[in-house]
Enzyme design. Sequence first.
Site, PDB file in Angstrom:
ATOM      1  N   LYS A   1       0.834  -1.213   0.000  1.00  0.00           N
ATOM      2  CA  LYS A   1       0.000   0.000   0.000  1.00  0.00           C
ATOM      3  C   LYS A   1       0.862   1.252   0.000  1.00  0.00           C
ATOM      4  O   LYS A   1       0.654   2.168  -0.805  1.00  0.00           O
ATOM      5  CB  LYS A   1      -0.906  -0.004   1.239  1.00  0.00           C
ATOM      6  CG  LYS A   1      -1.578   1.337   1.507  1.00  0.00           C
ATOM      7  CD  LYS A   1      -2.395   1.336   2.782  1.00  0.00           C
ATOM      8  CE  LYS A   1      -1.633   1.533   4.064  1.00  0.00           C
ATOM      9  NZ  LYS A   1      -1.419   2.911   4.511  1.00  0.00           N
ATOM     10  N   ASN A   2       1.821   1.318   0.908  1.00  0.00           N
ATOM     11  CA  ASN A   2       2.561   2.574   1.073  1.00  0.00           C
ATOM     12  C   ASN A   2       3.540   2.842  -0.067  1.00  0.00           C
ATOM     13  O   ASN A   2       3.922   3.996  -0.288  1.00  0.00           O
ATOM     14  CB  ASN A   2       3.262   2.613   2.437  1.00  0.00           C
ATOM     15  CG  ASN A   2       2.249   2.798   3.560  1.00  0.00           C
ATOM     16  OD1 ASN A   2       1.098   3.156   3.305  1.00  0.00           O
ATOM     17  ND2 ASN A   2       2.672   2.545   4.795  1.00  0.00           N
TER      18      ASN A   2
ATOM     19  N   ARG B   1      -3.831  11.020   4.375  1.00  0.00           N
ATOM     20  CA  ARG B   1      -2.717  11.959   4.470  1.00  0.00           C
ATOM     21  C   ARG B   1      -1.731  11.833   3.320  1.00  0.00           C
ATOM     22  O   ARG B   1      -1.067  12.796   2.954  1.00  0.00           O
ATOM     23  CB  ARG B   1      -1.963  11.730   5.778  1.00  0.00           C
ATOM     24  CG  ARG B   1      -2.806  11.857   7.007  1.00  0.00           C
ATOM     25  CD  ARG B   1      -1.957  11.615   8.213  1.00  0.00           C
ATOM     26  NE  ARG B   1      -0.816  12.500   8.183  1.00  0.00           N
ATOM     27  CZ  ARG B   1      -0.801  13.740   8.639  1.00  0.00           C
ATOM     28  NH1 ARG B   1      -1.867  14.239   9.192  1.00  0.00           N
ATOM     29  NH2 ARG B   1       0.282  14.476   8.553  1.00  0.00           N
TER      30      ARG B   1
ATOM     31  N   CYS C   1      -4.191  13.433  13.220  1.00  0.00           N
ATOM     32  CA  CYS C   1      -4.543  12.065  12.862  1.00  0.00           C
ATOM     33  C   CYS C   1      -4.505  11.220  14.126  1.00  0.00           C
ATOM     34  O   CYS C   1      -3.918  11.632  15.129  1.00  0.00           O
ATOM     35  CB  CYS C   1      -3.555  11.626  11.794  1.00  0.00           C
ATOM     36  SG  CYS C   1      -2.967   9.979  11.809  1.00  0.00           S
TER      37      CYS C   1
ATOM     38  N   ARG D   1       1.493  14.563  13.249  1.00  0.00           N
ATOM     39  CA  ARG D   1       1.956  14.320  11.884  1.00  0.00           C
ATOM     40  C   ARG D   1       1.998  15.572  11.005  1.00  0.00           C
ATOM     41  O   ARG D   1       1.287  15.678  10.006  1.00  0.00           O
ATOM     42  CB  ARG D   1       1.098  13.233  11.226  1.00  0.00           C
ATOM     43  CG  ARG D   1       1.121  11.933  12.001  1.00  0.00           C
ATOM     44  CD  ARG D   1       0.390  10.837  11.298  1.00  0.00           C
ATOM     45  NE  ARG D   1       1.097  10.343  10.129  1.00  0.00           N
ATOM     46  CZ  ARG D   1       0.600   9.422   9.313  1.00  0.00           C
ATOM     47  NH1 ARG D   1      -0.589   8.927   9.523  1.00  0.00           N
ATOM     48  NH2 ARG D   1       1.297   9.010   8.281  1.00  0.00           N
TER      49      ARG D   1
ATOM     50  N   ASP E   1       4.667   0.409  11.972  1.00  0.00           N
ATOM     51  CA  ASP E   1       3.434  -0.177  11.422  1.00  0.00           C
ATOM     52  C   ASP E   1       3.225  -1.628  11.839  1.00  0.00           C
ATOM     53  O   ASP E   1       2.202  -2.225  11.498  1.00  0.00           O
ATOM     54  CB  ASP E   1       3.432  -0.071   9.885  1.00  0.00           C
ATOM     55  CG  ASP E   1       3.300   1.368   9.415  1.00  0.00           C
ATOM     56  OD1 ASP E   1       2.957   2.243  10.231  1.00  0.00           O
ATOM     57  OD2 ASP E   1       3.547   1.614   8.211  1.00  0.00           O
TER      58      ASP E   1
ATOM     59  N   ARG F   1      -8.793   0.062   4.481  1.00  0.00           N
ATOM     60  CA  ARG F   1      -7.835   1.006   3.894  1.00  0.00           C
ATOM     61  C   ARG F   1      -6.506   0.315   3.597  1.00  0.00           C
ATOM     62  O   ARG F   1      -5.756   0.765   2.742  1.00  0.00           O
ATOM     63  CB  ARG F   1      -7.582   2.178   4.856  1.00  0.00           C
ATOM     64  CG  ARG F   1      -8.777   3.088   5.007  1.00  0.00           C
ATOM     65  CD  ARG F   1      -8.432   4.282   5.848  1.00  0.00           C
ATOM     66  NE  ARG F   1      -7.307   5.004   5.277  1.00  0.00           N
ATOM     67  CZ  ARG F   1      -6.763   6.081   5.795  1.00  0.00           C
ATOM     68  NH1 ARG F   1      -7.257   6.578   6.911  1.00  0.00           N
ATOM     69  NH2 ARG F   1      -5.739   6.672   5.227  1.00  0.00           N
TER      70      ARG F   1
HETATM   71  C1  EPZ Z   1       4.658   6.774   6.314  1.00  0.00           C
HETATM   72  O1  EPZ Z   1       3.966   7.897   6.867  1.00  0.00           O
HETATM   73  C2  EPZ Z   1       3.632   5.674   6.191  1.00  0.00           C
HETATM   74  N1  EPZ Z   1       2.561   6.115   5.327  1.00  0.00           N
HETATM   75  C3  EPZ Z   1       3.103   5.294   7.570  1.00  0.00           C
HETATM   76  O2  EPZ Z   1       2.233   4.193   7.403  1.00  0.00           O
HETATM   77  C4  EPZ Z   1       4.277   4.870   8.460  1.00  0.00           C
HETATM   78  O3  EPZ Z   1       3.807   4.629   9.765  1.00  0.00           O
HETATM   79  C5  EPZ Z   1       5.328   5.996   8.500  1.00  0.00           C
HETATM   80  O4  EPZ Z   1       5.725   6.351   7.147  1.00  0.00           O
HETATM   81  C6  EPZ Z   1       6.577   5.625   9.278  1.00  0.00           C
HETATM   82  O5  EPZ Z   1       7.146   4.469   8.728  1.00  0.00           O
HETATM   83  C7  EPZ Z   1       2.718   6.074   3.998  1.00  0.00           C
HETATM   84  O6  EPZ Z   1       3.757   5.703   3.472  1.00  0.00           O
HETATM   85  C8  EPZ Z   1       1.558   6.481   3.158  1.00  0.00           C
HETATM   86  P1  EPZ Z   1       6.972  10.017   8.331  1.00  0.00           P
HETATM   87  P2  EPZ Z   1       4.638   9.342   6.842  1.00  0.00           P
HETATM   88  O7  EPZ Z   1       6.981  11.281   7.557  1.00  0.00           O
HETATM   89  O8  EPZ Z   1       5.415   9.477   5.593  1.00  0.00           O
HETATM   90  C9  EPZ Z   1       7.307  13.317  11.778  1.00  0.00           C
HETATM   91  C10 EPZ Z   1       0.304   2.859   7.915  1.00  0.00           C
HETATM   92  O9  EPZ Z   1      -0.286   2.357   8.900  1.00  0.00           O
HETATM   93  N2  EPZ Z   1       7.272  14.319  10.702  1.00  0.00           N
HETATM   94  O10 EPZ Z   1       8.107   9.063   8.124  1.00  0.00           O
HETATM   95  O11 EPZ Z   1       3.565  10.324   7.114  1.00  0.00           O
HETATM   96  C11 EPZ Z   1       5.984  12.576  11.903  1.00  0.00           C
HETATM   97  O12 EPZ Z   1       5.042  13.298  12.642  1.00  0.00           O
HETATM   98  C12 EPZ Z   1       0.966   4.193   8.035  1.00  0.00           C
HETATM   99  O13 EPZ Z   1       0.362   2.308   6.793  1.00  0.00           O
HETATM  100  C13 EPZ Z   1       7.396  15.664  11.018  1.00  0.00           C
HETATM  101  O14 EPZ Z   1       7.533  16.044  12.184  1.00  0.00           O
HETATM  102  O15 EPZ Z   1       5.594   9.231   8.085  1.00  0.00           O
HETATM  103  C14 EPZ Z   1       6.419  11.289  12.552  1.00  0.00           C
HETATM  104  O16 EPZ Z   1       6.528  11.475  13.935  1.00  0.00           O
HETATM  105  C15 EPZ Z   1       0.532   5.093   9.071  1.00  0.00           C
HETATM  106  N3  EPZ Z   1       7.339  16.583  10.002  1.00  0.00           N
HETATM  107  C16 EPZ Z   1       7.812  11.048  11.955  1.00  0.00           C
HETATM  108  O17 EPZ Z   1       8.238  12.320  11.446  1.00  0.00           O
HETATM  109  C17 EPZ Z   1       7.190  16.194   8.703  1.00  0.00           C
HETATM  110  O18 EPZ Z   1       7.152  17.075   7.828  1.00  0.00           O
HETATM  111  C18 EPZ Z   1       7.865  10.053  10.807  1.00  0.00           C
HETATM  112  O19 EPZ Z   1       6.843  10.360   9.870  1.00  0.00           O
HETATM  113  C19 EPZ Z   1       7.087  14.830   8.388  1.00  0.00           C
HETATM  114  C20 EPZ Z   1       7.127  13.903   9.412  1.00  0.00           C
END
Ligand code: EPZ
Length: 434
Positions: free
Chosen positions: A22-23, A101, A125, A130, A316, A408
């Site tokens: 998915k991701n 998102r 969320c 996030r 995840d 989802r």
């Molecule tokens: C991706 O989300 C995945 N989603 C998530 O999958 C997964 O949990 C996550 O990566 C971590 O592996 C998709 O790929 C669609 P991040 P993403 O940016 O990209 C902080 C699932 O269940 N951050 O790596 O949104 C953020 O808040 C899901 O399939 C900032 O502070 O995750 C988090 O604490 C849910 N500012 C950390 O970084 C930013 O601009 C990592 O988030 C971006 C992120």
Amino acid sequence: MDKIRIFGGTPLRGVIPIGGAKNAALALMPACLLTDETLSLSNLPHLVDITTMANLLSQHGVSMSLNGHAANGGHTGRVLELTAANISNTTAPYDLVRKMRASVLVLGPLLARCGQAKVSLPGGCAIGTRPVDLHLKALEQMGARIQVEGGYVVADVPGGRLKGAHVVFPQVTVGGTENTLMAAALADGETVIANAAREPEVCDLAHCLIAMGAKIDGLGSGTLHIQGVERLHGAQYSVLPDRIETGTYAVAAAITRGDIELVGARRDLMQSVEKVLVECGAVIEDTERGFRVCADRTRLTGVDIMTEPYPGFPTDMQAQLMALMATADGASMITETIFENRFMHVPELARMGARVNVHGASAIVRGVPKLSGAPVMATDLRASVSLVLAGLAAEGETVVNRVYHLDRGYERVEEKLAACGARIERIKDGDAAE
Ligand code: EPZ
């Protein structure tokens, strides 16, 4: 709203086919915005989030056709052709972005191709605040002018083309790396992304961009070098297998003390999960079509886990492992370092008899001999599936509410589990059985 009813206690035995990730798919689909030629994606999973992304792309003007023959009742064997010959609209509206998102992943490609974009901010969320500040900072470094107005990120590129930049992420961000990677592919000059996410889904996107003509070095490492090119072309690309779906069914085998072959799964993508499963007592063996996970002759013992960016233990998989640890001998400490609010499954697991105490970012789980079925409800995808897993192991009936979270991210979850002997059924909204 649909529910899932489970009568637990049956060891699962059989075969489960693993679908496309998915991701990875959610990052690959917006890559079509980078070219006026056709991007053909195969092995896409058949999921609500994929449909949401398709809806978003079509309102940007992308034309789509689904070809090929479906196998296994899903999308296996089908190919989605996406053509962004003319981008008619560069706005990603709140109504679509709030549903998912990952919609924010159109921002980088739209800016790179059209020099402008207006994308709704996703908002909070269930698993944390996030923010997308790191995506925005990286794009600003590449020359984008960005303002937040009325809940929207309003961005344009003076001069029309983004410029290469040295982007250093202060923390690993999967989506931030993906947005920057797509933007950099069409920027003028070289972009370096330091502390880049190394997740397999990011590498999958990079491989697809390379197939489209992008110049990217450093795949799989923490530093990516991208030489921007004038234009990208169409490509055919197959989405990699879903490592989180794989890990989830591996836990299904372990938690029911069963034996499941995961067909089409890639063991190399889930080494940190494998390490934990083996440490707690499961056996994992290669097969010709993937690998099998077996825990039928073993007692499982508690193991400590800390979530980390790849190649560390994935956030995840945290909820699913907590369900497993709730049934293992002894104690386990589970520490969540990626998201600040990803223990929402704890009170629901507790309703099924799990003994879990949360202290800040850590949870101590003390295994119990048996969980007991209960009506439960979850707030996000992985929390929902952890409750399904707990229900499979529990004595008696479990009803998981808010199944739309599961839809989802898990394709035909109840069919795949039932094929291995699980007593599980979907109660459709409005059914008398409810
Ligand atoms: C991706 O989300 C995945 N989603 C998530 O999958 C997964 O949990 C996550 O990566 C971590 O592996 C998709 O790929 C669609 P991040 P993403 O940016 O990209 C902080 C699932 O269940 N951050 O790596 O949104 C953020 O808040 C899901 O399939 C900032 O502070 O995750 C988090 O604490 C849910 N500012 C950390 O970084 C930013 O601009 C990592 O988030 C971006 C992120």
